[in-house]
Scaffold this active site. Structure first.
Site, short mmCIF file in Angstrom:
data_model
loop_
_atom_site.label_atom_id
_atom_site.label_comp_id
_atom_site.label_asym_id
_atom_site.label_seq_id
_atom_site.Cartn_x
_atom_site.Cartn_y
_atom_site.Cartn_z
N GLU A 70 44.03 41.65 46.45
CA GLU A 70 43.66 40.65 46.66
C GLU A 70 44.64 39.58 47.96
OE1 GLU A 70 44.02 41.21 44.01
OE2 GLU A 70 42.53 40.51 42.80
N HIS A 139 41.86 34.53 32.88
CA HIS A 139 40.40 34.35 33.43
C HIS A 139 40.55 32.93 33.29
CE1 HIS A 139 41.42 38.92 33.76
NE2 HIS A 139 39.99 38.97 33.82
C1 LIG Z 1 44.40 40.71 39.92
C2 LIG Z 1 43.51 40.59 39.32
N1 LIG Z 1 42.51 41.31 40.49
C3 LIG Z 1 41.20 41.37 40.33
C4 LIG Z 1 40.48 41.88 38.50
C5 LIG Z 1 39.25 41.42 38.40
N2 LIG Z 1 38.97 43.40 37.20
C6 LIG Z 1 39.17 43.53 35.95
S1 LIG Z 1 38.79 45.45 36.37
C7 LIG Z 1 38.39 45.03 37.45
C8 LIG Z 1 38.40 46.95 38.17
C9 LIG Z 1 39.64 47.48 37.70
O1 LIG Z 1 39.94 49.20 38.22
P1 LIG Z 1 40.73 50.13 37.51
O2 LIG Z 1 42.13 49.62 38.03
O3 LIG Z 1 40.20 51.13 38.23
O4 LIG Z 1 40.61 50.48 36.26
P2 LIG Z 1 39.36 51.49 35.07
O5 LIG Z 1 38.62 49.23 35.23
O6 LIG Z 1 38.47 51.79 35.89
O7 LIG Z 1 39.98 51.12 33.63
C10 LIG Z 1 39.26 44.07 38.20
C11 LIG Z 1 38.47 43.96 39.41
C12 LIG Z 1 41.94 41.37 37.56
N3 LIG Z 1 41.67 41.50 36.13
N4 LIG Z 1 42.79 41.79 38.81
#
Ligand SMILES: Cc1ncc(C[n+]2csc(CCOP(=O)(O)OP(=O)(O)O)c2C)c(N)n1
Lengths: 333, 348
Positions: A70, A139
């Protein structure tokens, strides 16, 4: 302008989600310099499905997925806006503003000013707010006060499908940074939306959604609909005027003040936390300009100074709703 | 004292038990979510069990972990009780966070579990902080920060690892590369083959291991732990793994095809570990089936407990904001509950 007058144009019924998508689509078509970016806005269609279909229609250059960075993309959008393009950023949940606040408050907000007016920043940030989904406190935040509070940033918060489209388009056409705060509980709510491609809601123009004589309710986002429902149910007992400011900064003080001069009573209903916030600003302006018109103490409806709990009964407990608006009206009417 | 030592037969069986518990818990959480019993979002760990359990197998019970939004597996791997976890998923008063956190925020600091986290990339700074306390007080512990492949792109992750490296803190960063951040493949988020290459930037060791193989994960973490405890600073362990389910329950997964999922399923971490234990003569298929049945029954009990136990009192919504509660909260709460005119009073 009253909401009524806007709807005298040709309209179509659609949800808030569709209205925003239509606004985005029209602006993408109208101006090559406009593009959308954010996490999962492309192939995935946005986690709350606002951008779905746009990737297929406009391609990955113009509806671009970003890494989960972000601060990085908020800063990049600021730099891009200052150098000739018009990015529209989707910040998935407004709570994530925390990780990008430096770029927002010290760069985006201050650049035009500090550069002596020599940079324009046509950046739009769309983000979601609010409780009601059982999404817990990381959230479910309602943080528009932060943005409205920073000089140099504009903040809008639609309460109806029509204003959702009109504000989105106005934000994209604005040469200043504009944050559009979309309450996620109203995406499915539908309403009449003007179809004219040049329909916009000017930033800083409130809508009188319902006229009344006894009490003015200034309501935002989800609470606009809830307040209209309460106003209808009180018909005959109390005549309630409902105003949606739509734009939080700049704020249409005149429309609100005029209404309070007529009714003498004010309720401010906004989902953000009660202390030091949006409510306080609206109330301060009314006190400055219409103090002697007031016949009763002003009432606030909002989230008590607590976080949005996860557990459904607790969430319902703290989330302001129609019963709170009704109680506030009844306390002063 | 190790949680369980994967070098011993008992430890291996415990590791298997925890992996199966995670799978059973998450399968049931998915079902209960589909039935509308669990509010909010639910991110399942199915397919990734070897990473959480392999990591915790090489930790002591008083070591810390900081988790992600996909935290159920980490909780169980660390030894948290599925019963109170399930109650938390339901938003009940008996849940680990008294119903205030839900799936994405389960925490039990006493158990060394510093919280699942709704903010991507927020765990590693917590782990760095825990490692700082450990170092500052000369305690003999380590702290693990779990993060996804997507989280590697977060600025605060970089800051956290750099800090831990600069201060030689006893931290371990376990990158769970399940190949997707929500619906975006890892290749569209990073230009690196191995995410552990980022470790070079901090001058710390970075290794990439097969995250479907619990022993590979456990060995890498054990080595990292030795370094950490010797005062040699953090290590990054990237475990290549896969999530079988969507990003969250309800995800229609337009971004990948079934064949890809099938390919990964063939290397299932539980099946392969079980087969190895059978080969070594430490377990029979029958014993495994019994174990699984026993675990599934215990998860059913957890669901029943979660269903039957109570929601918190409404006043809990205003509690725990501060240690010393200011009067505003009471005041606003009264207005919010519309049972009194504290704000405005009875002016008529
Ligand atoms: C700061 C932030 N940005 C975006 C999100 C929304 N979000 C939740 S999980 C996710 C994907 C995370 O991917 P990764 O770190 O690879 O973990 P995985 O879901 O694959 O375990 C996103 C974009 C969030 N929760 N927090």
């Amino acid at each position: 302008m009253t909401a009524q007058a806007e709807l005298e144009q040709e309209t179509e019924t659609m949800t808030v989600r569709e209205a925003i998508r239509q606004g985005l689509r029209e602006e993408l078509e109208r101006d090559e310099d406009v593009y959308v970016m954010g996490e999962d806005v492309g192939l995935f269609g946005g986690v709350l499905e606002v951008t779905s279909g746009l990737y297929e229609e406009f391609g990955e250059e113009r509806v671009r997925d970003t890494p989960i960075s972000e601060a990085g993309f908020m800063g990049a959008a600021t730099g891009a806006a200052a150098t000739g393009t018009r990015p529209v950023v989707e910040l998935m949940f407004s709570d994530f503003m925390g990780v990008s606040m430096e770029q927002i408050m010290n760069q985006m907000a201050k650049m035009h000013y500090m550069f002596g007016g020599k940079a324009e920043l046509p950046v739009t940030v769309r983000t979601t707010e609010g409780g009601g989904m059982g999404a817990a406190s990381q959230h479910s935040g309602t943080v528009h006060t932060w943005i409205a509070h920073f000089p140099g940033l504009k903040a809008v918060a639609p309460g109806t499908a029509a204003s959702a489209k009109g504000l989105t388009k106005a934000a994209i056409r604005s040469d200043d940074p504009v944050f559009v705060f979309e309450n996620k509980m109203i995406y499915e709510q539908s309403g009449e939306v003007p179809t004219d491609e040049d329909y916009t809601v000017p930033l800083g123009e409130a809508a009188v959604e319902r006229e009344g004589e006894d009490v003015t309710v200034v309501a935002t986002q989800r609470l606009v609909g809830e307040s209209l429902g309460v106003a209808d149910s009180l018909e005959g007992d109390v005549s309630v005027e409902v105003i949606d400011p739509r734009s939080l900064y700049p704020l249409d003080t005149d429309t609100i003040v005029e209404s309070v001069e007529k009714t003498g009573r004010l309720v401010v209903a906004d989902e953000s936390p009660l202390s030091y916030g949006t409510h306080a600003e609206i109330i301060a302006r009314v006190q400055e300009e219409a103090f002697f018109s007031l016949d009763a103490p002003i009432q606030r409806v909002g989230t008590p100074d607590t976080h949005m709990p996860f557990s459904p009964p607790l969430e319902q407990e703290v989330l302001p709703g129609d019963d709170d608006v009704r109680a506030a009206i009844e306390r002063i009417a | 004292m190790a949680n369980f030592d994967i070098e011993t037969a008992d430890g291996r069986r415990e590791a298997l038990r925890r992996m199966v518990t995670i799978r059973a818990f998450d399968e049931e959480a998915g079902n209960r979510f589909a039935d509308g019993e669990i509010p909010g979002f639910v991110h399942l760990y199915i397919g990734e069990e070897a990473v959480g359990v392999g990591t915790c197998a090489s930790l002591d019970s008083d070591d810390y972990i900081a988790s992600t939004h996909r935290g159920h597996g980490h909780c169980i791997a660390k030894g948290l009780d599925p019963k109170y976890m399930m109650a938390e998923l339901y938003g009940k008063a008996e849940g680990y966070c008294n119903g205030k956190g839900g799936s994405m925020h389960i925490a039990d600091v006493d158990a060394g579990m510093l919280g699942a986290n709704g903010i991507v990339g927020a765990g590693p700074p917590m782990a760095t902080g825990a490692a700082l306390s450990i170092d500052y007080q000369d305690r003999d512990q380590v702290a693990v920060g779990f993060l996804g492949d997507g989280a590697v792109a977060q600025g605060q992750v970089h800051e956290a690892i750099n800090l831990a490296s600069t201060w030689d803190l006893p931290a371990i960063f376990v990158v769970e590369n399940n190949h997707y951040g929500e619906g975006t493949p890892v290749e569209k988020q990073h230009n690196l083959e191995n995410l552990s290459d980022t470790a070079q930037a901090y001058d710390i060791p970075g290794v990439t291991v097969d995250g479907m193989d619990i022993t590979a994960v456990a060995e890498a973490v054990a080595e990292a732990r030795e370094r950490a405890r010797a005062g040699d600073g953090p290590t990054m362990v990237e475990a290549q793994t896969y999530r079988y389910r969507g990003h969250y329950e309800g995800d229609e997964e337009p971004y990948r095809d079934d064949e890809e999922v099938e390919r990964w399923r063939e290397q299932d971490p539980i099946e392969s570990f079980k087969d190895r234990l059978i080969e070594r003569g430490e377990l029979t298929q029958e014993e495994f089936d019994d174990l699984r049945a026993e675990i599934e029954a215990s998860i059913d009990d957890a669901v029943e407990y979660a269903q039957e136990t109570d929601y918190p009192e409404l006043s809990a919504a205003y509690e725990d904001m501060f240690v010393e509660q200011p009067p505003e909260l009471e005041r606003f709460a009264n207005v919010a509950r519309t049972d009194g005119g504290a704000n405005g009073g009875d002016h008529r």
